[in-house]
Write a protein that holds these residues in place. Structure first.
Motif, PDB file in Angstrom:
ATOM      1  N   UNK A 144     -20.158  50.217  36.529  1.00 26.00           N
ATOM      2  CA  UNK A 144     -21.713  50.842  35.525  1.00 26.00           C
ATOM      3  C   UNK A 144     -21.169  49.375  34.624  1.00 26.00           C
ATOM      4  N   UNK A 145     -23.113  49.044  35.069  1.00 25.35           N
ATOM      5  CA  UNK A 145     -23.204  48.185  34.096  1.00 25.35           C
ATOM      6  C   UNK A 145     -23.280  48.631  32.498  1.00 25.35           C
ATOM      7  N   UNK A 146     -23.411  47.268  31.979  1.00 20.69           N
ATOM      8  CA  UNK A 146     -23.403  47.958  30.478  1.00 20.69           C
ATOM      9  C   UNK A 146     -25.186  47.847  30.522  1.00 20.69           C
ATOM     10  N   UNK A 147     -25.551  48.413  28.788  1.00 14.21           N
ATOM     11  CA  UNK A 147     -27.839  48.178  29.268  1.00 14.21           C
ATOM     12  C   UNK A 147     -27.464  46.954  28.706  1.00 14.21           C
ATOM     13  N   UNK A 192     -35.095  46.726  26.602  1.00 18.70           N
ATOM     14  CA  UNK A 192     -34.529  46.582  27.953  1.00 18.70           C
ATOM     15  C   UNK A 192     -35.309  47.667  29.338  1.00 18.70           C
ATOM     16  N   UNK A 193     -35.302  48.252  30.347  1.00 20.68           N
ATOM     17  CA  UNK A 193     -35.440  48.405  31.173  1.00 20.68           C
ATOM     18  C   UNK A 193     -34.801  49.141  31.961  1.00 20.68           C
ATOM     19  N   UNK A 194     -34.669  50.408  32.010  1.00 21.50           N
ATOM     20  CA  UNK A 194     -33.503  51.717  32.839  1.00 21.50           C
ATOM     21  C   UNK A 194     -34.988  51.774  34.410  1.00 21.50           C
ATOM     22  N   UNK A 195     -34.309  51.607  35.695  1.00 22.03           N
ATOM     23  CA  UNK A 195     -35.136  52.388  36.267  1.00 22.03           C
ATOM     24  C   UNK A 195     -34.027  52.903  37.438  1.00 22.03           C
ATOM     25  N   UNK A 238     -34.771  50.421  23.426  1.00 20.59           N
ATOM     26  CA  UNK A 238     -35.053  49.261  22.316  1.00 20.59           C
ATOM     27  C   UNK A 238     -34.290  49.264  21.352  1.00 20.59           C
ATOM     28  N   UNK A 239     -33.495  48.357  21.522  1.00 20.27           N
ATOM     29  CA  UNK A 239     -31.717  47.814  20.129  1.00 20.27           C
ATOM     30  C   UNK A 239     -32.714  47.237  19.345  1.00 20.27           C
TER      31      UNK A 239
END
Length: 381
Positions: free
Chosen positions: A251-254, A268-271, A349-350
């Motif tokens: 599982x890749x990190x954000x 970041x964009x979660x697609x 947004x972090x």
């Protein structure tokens, strides 16, 4: 002398997994204690109980959720809006534009990143014309004059970078074309549509500087360019052009989903992507602290596989200082009946500096959100 600013001692103690996020010891819950936004020193802690298994949450440090579509954000220009979350480096706004703008705006406090949540239309700016539609990012450099036209109405997330230019992420060994090929970026054109909007009528530019607005009036349309050349311009990227880096066994990190970098924050964009298929791999986001960054998630569309009762247009806010991760139902489903694909689209947004919550955001807060990780108890409503 090493350039690493931290102490790095890989140590194993007690019962632990061989690798992070894989083959966890039976009846344990993994929590990642990480620094520098997933790029610094990190430890995987294994617990007997879920790290989010609190019975109450009192005080200002708390997970928060907001239903932004309930805010009164129908205004003719974005400078009329108060940010719903903000710090020294970034201001976050949600803007609903019901009809085409009859004036121009210019941000002299920072770059603007516009994410089109709903609707379609046209952008006219110093550099020319671009059509825009749902799912587009628009990077608008500081000092650019622009306006939007729309027949359907637009709802936009605005992410202001108040100190510096937006930059591309470092793609490392994945290569120049990874995540999204820069060739997929579009820029404004001086086309017939742009030339035809040039006229000799009076036009106003509303300039925001130090969060105060100045009106400048011209006896002609200031968007009167006939050509340009250079490297400073508006660019457009749609989330559908993003190619997520995935692994069937990890599982890749954000951080692997970073799309743009601002000053002391990342976007970041979660697609949509396939979910990990290896039997031993974690299939939902891992519990983590991320102790140097506040985390904001804007939910755009799809089924948000790690959250319960979260809908498009909502925002969750997890300030650093406590662990967070998947809701109990999502974790249980991932273990007993895992999905093979997630269709969620979300903008994260972090921020390095702590974010403040505005009064207009508090007015649309989902008060029971902190309880939503409980295995029993009140869910968000």
């Amino acid at each position: 002398m090493t350039k690493k600013p931290w102490i790095s001692l890989p140590i194993r103690e007690g019962i632990h997994s061989r690798q992070a996020h894989c083959d966890l010891p039976k009846n344990t819950y993994e929590r990642e204690l990480g620094r520098e936004g997933f790029f610094g020193p990190v430890t995987q802690m294994h617990h007997r109980h879920p790290p989010t298994g609190w019975t109450s949450f009192e005080g200002p440090l708390s997970p928060r959720a907001f239903d932004l579509l309930k805010m009164d954000n129908h205004v003719s220009n974005p400078w009329e809006l108060s940010p719903f979350l903000f710090n020294e480096n970034t201001h976050l706004r949600l803007w609903t534009l019901s009809q085409s703008m009859d004036h121009l705006v210019r941000n002299s406090d920072g770059d603007e990143l516009l994410f089109i949540h709903q609707g379609q239309g046209d952008l006219f700016c110093d550099y020319g014309h671009l059509s825009i539609s749902e799912g587009d990012y628009l990077v608008i450099p500081r000092g650019s004059a622009w306006r939007l036209e729309t027949q359907t109405g637009l709802t936009l997330l605005l992410i202001e970078n108040r100190d510096g230019c937006y930059r591309f992420p470092d793609k490392g060994f994945a290569g120049y074309n990874a995540v999204y090929d820069p060739a997929a970026l579009d820029y404004p054109r001086i086309n017939d549509q742009f030339l035809n909007q040039q006229d000799e009528n009076h036009w106003d530019i509303l300039v925001k500087r130090l969060d105060q607005v100045t009106r400048i009036t011209y006896p002609f349309n200031p968007l009167d360019a006939v050509g340009w050349h250079g490297t400073n311009t508006v660019v457009r990227l749609n989330w559908r052009d993003i190619r997520p880096i995935v692994s069937h066994s990890y599982h890749m990190p954000p951080s692997v989903h970073t799309t743009f970098i601002g000053q002391d924050f990342v976007v970041c964009t979660f697609c949509p992507r396939p979910i990990e298929s290896d039997p031993g791999a974690l299939k939902v986001p891992f519990y983590h602290n991320n102790d140097d960054f506040d985390e904001v998630l804007f939910y755009h569309k799809g089924n948000f596989f790690s959250r319960d009762q979260i809908e498009a247009g909502m925002v969750t806010f997890h300030p650093c200082g406590f662990p967070h991760g998947p809701h109990p139902n999502a974790l249980e489903k991932s273990q007993n009946n895992p999905a093979t694909f997630t269709d969620e689209v979300a903008v994260m947004v972090d921020t390095r500096r702590p974010l403040h919550i505005s009064d207009n955001a508090k007015a649309v807060e989902i008060a029971s959100y902190a309880n939503s990780w409980k295995t029993t108890g009140q869910e968000p409503s």
